[in-house]
Design a protein around this motif. Structure first.
Motif, PDB file in Angstrom:
ATOM      1  N   UNK A 137       0.847  -1.194   0.000  1.00 23.47           N
ATOM      2  CA  UNK A 137       0.000   0.000   0.000  1.00 23.47           C
ATOM      3  C   UNK A 137       0.883   1.245   0.000  1.00 23.47           C
ATOM      4  N   UNK A 138       0.484   2.270  -0.749  1.00 23.71           N
ATOM      5  CA  UNK A 138       1.314   3.473  -0.809  1.00 23.71           C
ATOM      6  C   UNK A 138       0.527   4.685  -1.298  1.00 23.71           C
ATOM      7  N   UNK A 139       0.971   5.836  -0.830  1.00 26.58           N
ATOM      8  CA  UNK A 139       0.553   7.131  -1.360  1.00 26.58           C
ATOM      9  C   UNK A 139       1.581   7.589  -2.381  1.00 26.58           C
ATOM     10  N   UNK A 140       1.115   8.307  -3.411  1.00 29.33           N
ATOM     11  CA  UNK A 140       2.003   9.023  -4.326  1.00 29.33           C
ATOM     12  C   UNK A 140       1.927  10.510  -4.018  1.00 29.33           C
ATOM     13  N   UNK A 141       3.077  11.176  -4.026  1.00 27.09           N
ATOM     14  CA  UNK A 141       3.130  12.616  -3.839  1.00 27.09           C
ATOM     15  C   UNK A 141       3.996  13.250  -4.915  1.00 27.09           C
ATOM     16  N   UNK A 142       3.552  14.401  -5.429  1.00 28.38           N
ATOM     17  CA  UNK A 142       4.403  15.259  -6.238  1.00 28.38           C
ATOM     18  C   UNK A 142       4.331  16.655  -5.621  1.00 28.38           C
ATOM     19  N   UNK A 143       5.497  17.196  -5.246  1.00 28.75           N
ATOM     20  CA  UNK A 143       5.552  18.483  -4.564  1.00 28.75           C
ATOM     21  C   UNK A 143       6.356  19.451  -5.417  1.00 28.75           C
ATOM     22  N   UNK A 144       5.734  20.571  -5.743  1.00 28.83           N
ATOM     23  CA  UNK A 144       6.349  21.581  -6.601  1.00 28.83           C
ATOM     24  C   UNK A 144       6.440  22.888  -5.831  1.00 28.83           C
ATOM     25  N   UNK A 145       7.647  23.451  -5.748  1.00 28.56           N
ATOM     26  CA  UNK A 145       7.870  24.706  -5.029  1.00 28.56           C
ATOM     27  C   UNK A 145       8.832  25.553  -5.844  1.00 28.56           C
ATOM     28  N   UNK A 153       7.586  11.258  -5.013  1.00 27.05           N
ATOM     29  CA  UNK A 153       7.927  10.232  -4.041  1.00 27.05           C
ATOM     30  C   UNK A 153       6.717   9.373  -3.712  1.00 27.05           C
ATOM     31  N   UNK A 154       6.962   8.291  -2.969  1.00 28.86           N
ATOM     32  CA  UNK A 154       5.906   7.398  -2.509  1.00 28.86           C
ATOM     33  C   UNK A 154       6.073   7.162  -1.012  1.00 28.86           C
ATOM     34  N   UNK A 155       4.953   7.030  -0.322  1.00 33.06           N
ATOM     35  CA  UNK A 155       4.949   6.795   1.111  1.00 33.06           C
ATOM     36  C   UNK A 155       4.333   5.435   1.400  1.00 33.06           C
ATOM     37  N   UNK A 156       5.000   4.659   2.249  1.00 30.99           N
ATOM     38  CA  UNK A 156       4.538   3.326   2.605  1.00 30.99           C
ATOM     39  C   UNK A 156       4.145   3.294   4.079  1.00 30.99           C
ATOM     40  N   UNK A 157       3.639   2.160   4.545  1.00 29.81           N
ATOM     41  CA  UNK A 157       3.104   2.066   5.900  1.00 29.81           C
ATOM     42  C   UNK A 157       3.751   0.897   6.641  1.00 29.81           C
ATOM     43  N   UNK A 158       4.221   1.178   7.845  1.00 28.61           N
ATOM     44  CA  UNK A 158       4.907   0.153   8.619  1.00 28.61           C
ATOM     45  C   UNK A 158       3.979  -1.030   8.884  1.00 28.61           C
ATOM     46  N   UNK A 159       4.561  -2.215   8.911  1.00 28.48           N
ATOM     47  CA  UNK A 159       3.792  -3.431   9.144  1.00 28.48           C
ATOM     48  C   UNK A 159       3.252  -4.082   7.904  1.00 28.48           C
TER      49      UNK A 159
END
Length: 298
Positions: A137-145, A153-159
């Motif tokens: 399972x993961x979130x996708x993020x795109x951050x523009x500044x 990037x992608x964020x995952x979840x422990x366990x």
């Protein structure tokens, strides 16, 4: 870093070396003590998602979760106001909304004066990416500044039991993106992810523009590769939107943040008639090398 010319004896050459030329940023490590790492964009990115930070859909199944954090400047301390944050993920069945006008589980928000951002959505689930490969399972993020390297990037979840078997999530660069989830009193969950941006010099926009267009496979005229630009970067079109590549020198662009043993490269060569030859090499999770040669005619 030593500056490298891109292509000699061509109209592209003058455009590239007229100022600073191409300078490579590896997309992994950022300055300061706070490390933010990139990950693959993935094939399901769609631009222009609606401005909203509540992605929960009434009547749809899913475990509520809030993602929040702070966007900071390169000093890892100063909050960044009005950074653009794009979030997208699959639904509770592991399916992405790649076509509908509803942009389900896709949204765009901006950091406030304190650099803070938040999204309310549902917890994504692992899914079969093909060939029995289960992505965690993961979130996708795109951050523009403004003034900084856009971060994908992608964020995952422990366990998550699928993380050790996933080449992306199990990478050492992903360890700080495996987030602990907090369960709140109402049963919903919460995760936090802070981001520090990084400056970098971009490839010359004029040179990138020269490379865009449709390339035809020399062996099979029915096969095409389409390249285009977004955020002054080179992208390869796919069935949803596209995948970004970064310049690494020697007329070569690479797909960033690939696991060890996997890669995707675009190698360009100007032909005597000023047509551009593209050699596309990649090793996917099948660990088999694939290669094709295509031509863009002028």
């Amino acid at each position: 870093m030593q500056r490298r010319t891109f292509i000699k004896n061509s109209t592209l050459f003058a455009a590239v070396v007229s100022t600073n030329g191409f300078i490579h940023f590896d997309g992994h490590h950022f300055v300061g003590d706070c490390e933010t790492t990139s990950d693959i964009l993935g094939p399901y990115y769609r631009p222009n998602s609606p401005f909203r930070n509540n992605l929960i859909i009434k009547g749809q199944v899913g475990n509520p979760i809030e993602l929040s954090g702070i966007i900071k400047h390169k000093d890892c301390i100063t909050p960044y106001k009005n950074a653009k944050i794009e979030l997208w993920h699959c639904d509770s069945k592991g399916v992405y909304d790649n076509t509908s006008s509803e942009y389900r589980y896709r949204g765009t928000s901006y950091s406030d004066e304190n650099g803070q951002y938040s999204f309310k959505t549902i917890l994504p689930v692992p899914y079969d990416a093909g060939g029995g490969h289960i992505r965690p399972a993961h979130f996708h993020l795109m951050i523009t500044a403004e003034g900084y390297q856009p971060l994908v990037t992608q964020l995952y979840f422990s366990g998550d039991a699928h993380i050790p078997k996933d080449m992306y999530a199990s990478s050492k660069d992903a360890k700080n993106r495996i987030l602990d989830t907090e369960t709140l009193k109402d049963g919903s969950k919460k995760v936090m992810y802070h981001v520090s941006m990084s400056k970098t010099l971009k490839a010359e926009a004029a040179a990138i523009d020269k490379l865009t267009g449709i390339y035809t496979d020399v062996k099979d005229k029915s096969k095409k590769i389409e390249l285009f630009t977004k955020n002054k970067c080179l992208w390869m079109k796919n069935e949803v939107f596209g995948e970004n590549f970064e310049y690494v020198g020697n007329n070569t662009f690479e797909y960033p943040a690939m696991p060890k043993g996997m890669y995707a490269t675009l190698i360009f060569e100007i032909m005597p008639n000023e047509a551009i030859k593209l050699t596309y090499n990649y090793v996917d999770d099948d660990l088999v090398k694939h290669s094709s040669v295509s031509i863009k005619e002028f």
